[in-house]
Write a protein that holds these residues in place. Structure first.
Motif, short mmCIF file in Angstrom:
data_model
loop_
_atom_site.label_atom_id
_atom_site.label_comp_id
_atom_site.label_asym_id
_atom_site.label_seq_id
_atom_site.Cartn_x
_atom_site.Cartn_y
_atom_site.Cartn_z
N ARG A 60 2.60 12.26 37.45
CA ARG A 60 3.67 11.26 37.55
C ARG A 60 3.10 9.87 37.76
O ARG A 60 3.64 8.89 37.26
N CYS A 63 1.83 8.58 34.48
CA CYS A 63 2.92 8.22 33.55
C CYS A 63 3.66 6.97 33.98
O CYS A 63 4.61 6.56 33.32
N LEU A 65 5.49 6.75 36.70
CA LEU A 65 6.72 7.09 37.41
C LEU A 65 6.58 6.92 38.91
O LEU A 65 7.55 6.71 39.61
N LYS A 67 4.17 5.07 42.12
CA LYS A 67 3.12 4.10 42.41
C LYS A 67 2.08 4.75 43.31
O LYS A 67 2.44 5.38 44.30
N GLU A 85 5.10 -0.51 32.54
CA GLU A 85 5.95 -0.55 31.35
C GLU A 85 5.13 -0.39 30.08
O GLU A 85 5.53 0.29 29.15
N LYS A 88 4.04 3.20 29.77
CA LYS A 88 5.12 4.05 29.26
C LYS A 88 5.26 3.97 27.75
O LYS A 88 5.55 4.96 27.09
N ALA A 89 5.06 2.77 27.21
CA ALA A 89 5.24 2.59 25.78
C ALA A 89 4.11 3.23 24.99
O ALA A 89 4.26 3.50 23.80
N ILE A 116 14.13 5.03 20.92
CA ILE A 116 13.75 4.65 22.28
C ILE A 116 12.31 4.11 22.31
O ILE A 116 12.01 3.17 23.02
N TYR A 117 11.43 4.75 21.52
CA TYR A 117 10.03 4.32 21.53
C TYR A 117 9.74 3.23 20.50
O TYR A 117 8.59 2.87 20.29
N GLY A 118 10.79 2.72 19.87
CA GLY A 118 10.62 1.56 19.01
C GLY A 118 9.88 1.82 17.71
O GLY A 118 9.20 0.94 17.18
#
Lengths: 258, 370
Positions: A60, A63, A65, A67, A85, A88-89, A116-118
């Motif tokens: 996590r 990824c 999610l 810290k 961010e 995540k991309a 969602i992933y562009g």
């Protein structure tokens, strides 16, 4: 099965995941205790450990999610603490629990995640057809996911998780509850992804699957107690199978669950 | 932006692929307003009554006439003995029974102490009290007439006139429409939203969405869009049905009413988010929305029972229900036709509630991501 790309000399130095002294504490409990490792491009990295050993927490954090409490982590060139961010991309994710949206059709699921992933709009339709052809699912494009068998769903879910061509894909016990034949096919897909240069970070409970990985790390009580190729680990622990290696290590655990 | 649109589209698929969800969202409001508006009425019309009249004189005849000629009551029968009264109620045909004393007229003239007893079925206290109060009004008006004609000594006849404000024909739809509106908007916004977010958590898809580059606030917003849209559709449907089917006019400003409803939709949506940020399972979201929101909304909001007659503790509880304030405000605007100044208090309360709930749920949602 085959040699993965990361073995070539140039790629060896292109680490996609770099972790240094990563630690996560929940109050007084240390879930992940000062772990460090590197994963190269296109490598299939097995992440093993008993339940509660800290696998999920570590994953996590990677990824973006969670810290980390302290330590550093770089995934796909981005800092997991300050650039989550971007992390995540650049990653894909699939878990046993997630098997797509059941009330959406096959192509709608693909369309949703691509969106969602562009993934560029014009690429989505041709890539979808290509993917379905590869999986042999051409006839299922309009089928609702809930009417697909579990094994098919898992294969589709994996394809969806790498549809946007991420640098790393995280697989959280991807083959749970799937029959041996489908598991075999699933691993063939993992190898194909790795051939394309996608790094695969996979947790599993099946020790035979650990044998398929290029390298395996075994977590015990939040620490990484062993990290090497399956062959070397077996030699080091004087074991005939990964299962034996795992048992020898897990026995040392304070909160032994085995 | 494209992420957002793709996601909104997915939410609509979820809604329209599930027959029950579609039914609840689009058909239930219509059924509810028709049912409550026509079927379950608290109004009195042609209620049958029986009379036990041992005197049978001019006064008792007059009383029975008075009751029977009203549009509320119709005479079913005379009973010949008090023993016959109870079986009548057991059959459930009779709304109430009028029991007159012996030698009624003589007592009335000489002692001024003639007795009338009204017996009603107390198992439904609301109806019973409405029936008896209507009958009492009719009786006292007869008494006024009687003093006027028989006595002759009082030069000025005082006639009590009962006029009911805002709802002159005592149509219960006037009372029901604002209540139904509040309940439906609450149901769709709070309940459906919280269940749909809890579902993603339960199935594990929420985790996947959180791993994706989609911003959490966008995930939530795109969850809200479909329910917001559907609430607007329902709001319009309810208004059309009330005006054209139930014949409840919109006395006040339509713009004000719509703005008020938007505010309430906003409050309800934020409650939905708050609930979903607290729970992990759909069933829990459903129970919380159902038990903590809907039940009190029905019972404590003044929709069915007057708040003033509730125990003080329940009255306090009713103050924290947004739907209560919404219903009051809708009554003021829609039924009484009052302007903005009449609902300032309600608007302020609702706005305050929205602010508090949004802050809480955003805090809670952020916390979950840490």
């Amino acid at each position: 099965m085959k040699t993965a790309l990361w073995n070539s000399p140039t790629d060896r130095y292109m680490n996609v995941i770099t972790v240094e002294n990563l630690t996560k504490k929940f109050g007084s409990f240390t879930a992940v205790d000062n772990i460090s490792f590197e994963v190269g491009k296109g490598e299939i990295f097995g992440f093993l450990g008993a339940n509660g050993a800290g696998k999920t927490t570590a994953m996590r954090m990677l990824c973006g999610l969670l810290k980390p409490t302290s330590g550093k982590g770089i995934v796909a060139g981005y800092d997991i603490r300050s650039e989550s961010e971007n992390v995540k991309a650049s990653i894909g994710y699939m878990s046993q629990k997630f098997a797509l949206y059941e009330d959406l059709k096959v192509w709608e699921n693909i369309r949703l995640y691509a969106g969602i992933y562009g993934v560029p709009e014009k690429d989505i339709a041709p890539k979808t057809d290509e993917l379905l052809k590869e999986l042999g699912f051409e006839g299922e494009k309009e089928t609702l996911v809930k009417s697909l068998p579990l094994g098919w769903r898992q294969k589709l879910a994996f394809s969806v998780s790498i549809f946007h061509e991420p640098k790393v894909v995280f697989l959280d016990e991807p083959t749970g509850g799937v029959d041996p034949v489908t598991r075999r096919q699933f691993w063939e897909m993992i190898y194909k992804a790795s051939d394309k240069g996608i790094t695969v970070f996979v947790t599993t409970h099946y020790m035979d699957e650990a044998e398929y990985c290029n390298r395996v790390s075994i977590m015990v009580d939040g620490r990484i107690d062993a990290l090497d190729s399956p062959a070397n680990l077996k030699k080091e622990f004087n074991a005939t199978s990964m299962d034996e290696v795992f048992r020898k290590l897990a026995r040392k655990s304070k909160n032994n669950e085995l | 932006m494209r992420q957002f649109l793709v996601f909104v589209q997915k939410e609509f698929y979820h809604i329209f692929r599930d027959r029950w969800t579609t039914l609840i969202l689009l058909v239930l409001p219509i059924v509810m307003i028709i049912l409550f508006g026509f079927g379950i009425t608290t109004e009195i019309r042609n209620t049958k009554f029986a009379v036990y009249d041992p005197s049978r004189d001019i006064a008792t005849q007059g009383i029975v006439n008075k009751l029977e000629t009203s549009e509320y009551f119709s005479l079913d029968r005379y009973v010949t003995s008090p023993n016959e009264i109870e079986p009548l109620f057991r059959d459930g045909e009779i709304g109430f029974v009028v029991v007159l004393g012996e030698n009624f007229y003589e007592n009335l003239l000489h002692t001024g102490n003639a007795k009338i007893q009204l017996i009603a079925d107390g198992t439904d206290p609301n109806t019973a009290s409405t029936l008896t109060s209507y009958a009492t009004i009719l009786l006292s008006s007869y008494q006024q007439e009687l003093t006027g004609t028989a006595g002759g000594t009082i030069p000025y006849q005082i006639k009590t006139e009962v006029r009911l404000l805002y709802n002159p024909s005592l149509k219960s739809a006037y009372n029901i429409v604002p209540g139904i509106m509040g309940m439906i908007l609450m149901l769709i916004c709070a309940l459906m939203t919280s269940v749909s977010i809890a579902r993603e958590k339960e199935l594990g898809t929420m985790e996947l969405l959180l791993v994706s580059p989609m911003k959490p606030i966008l995930i939530i917003l795109s969850k809200l869009v479909p329910y917001f849209t559907i609430s607007i559709i329902n709001y319009i449907t309810i208004l059309l049905l009330s005006v054209f089917v139930l014949k409840v006019p919109i006395a006040g400003s339509l713009v004000l009413l719509s703005a008020l409803s938007l505010l309430f939709i906003f409050v309800s949506l934020s409650i939905g988010i708050l609930i979903s940020s607290l729970v992990e399972k759909q069933i829990v979201a459903l129970l919380i929305s159902g038990m903590i929101l809907m039940m009190p909304a029905v019972f404590l909001s003044g929709l069915m029972f007057p708040i003033e007659s509730m125990p003080v503790v329940l009255q306090w509880i009713s103050h924290i229900l947004p739907v209560k304030w919404f219903i009051i405000a809708v009554r003021n605007v829609m039924i009484k036709g009052l302007g903005f100044s009449s609902i300032i208090r309600e608007v302020l309360i609702l706005t305050g509630m929205a602010a508090v709930i949004i802050t809480l749920s955003l805090k809670k949602f952020k916390y979950r991501l840490e």
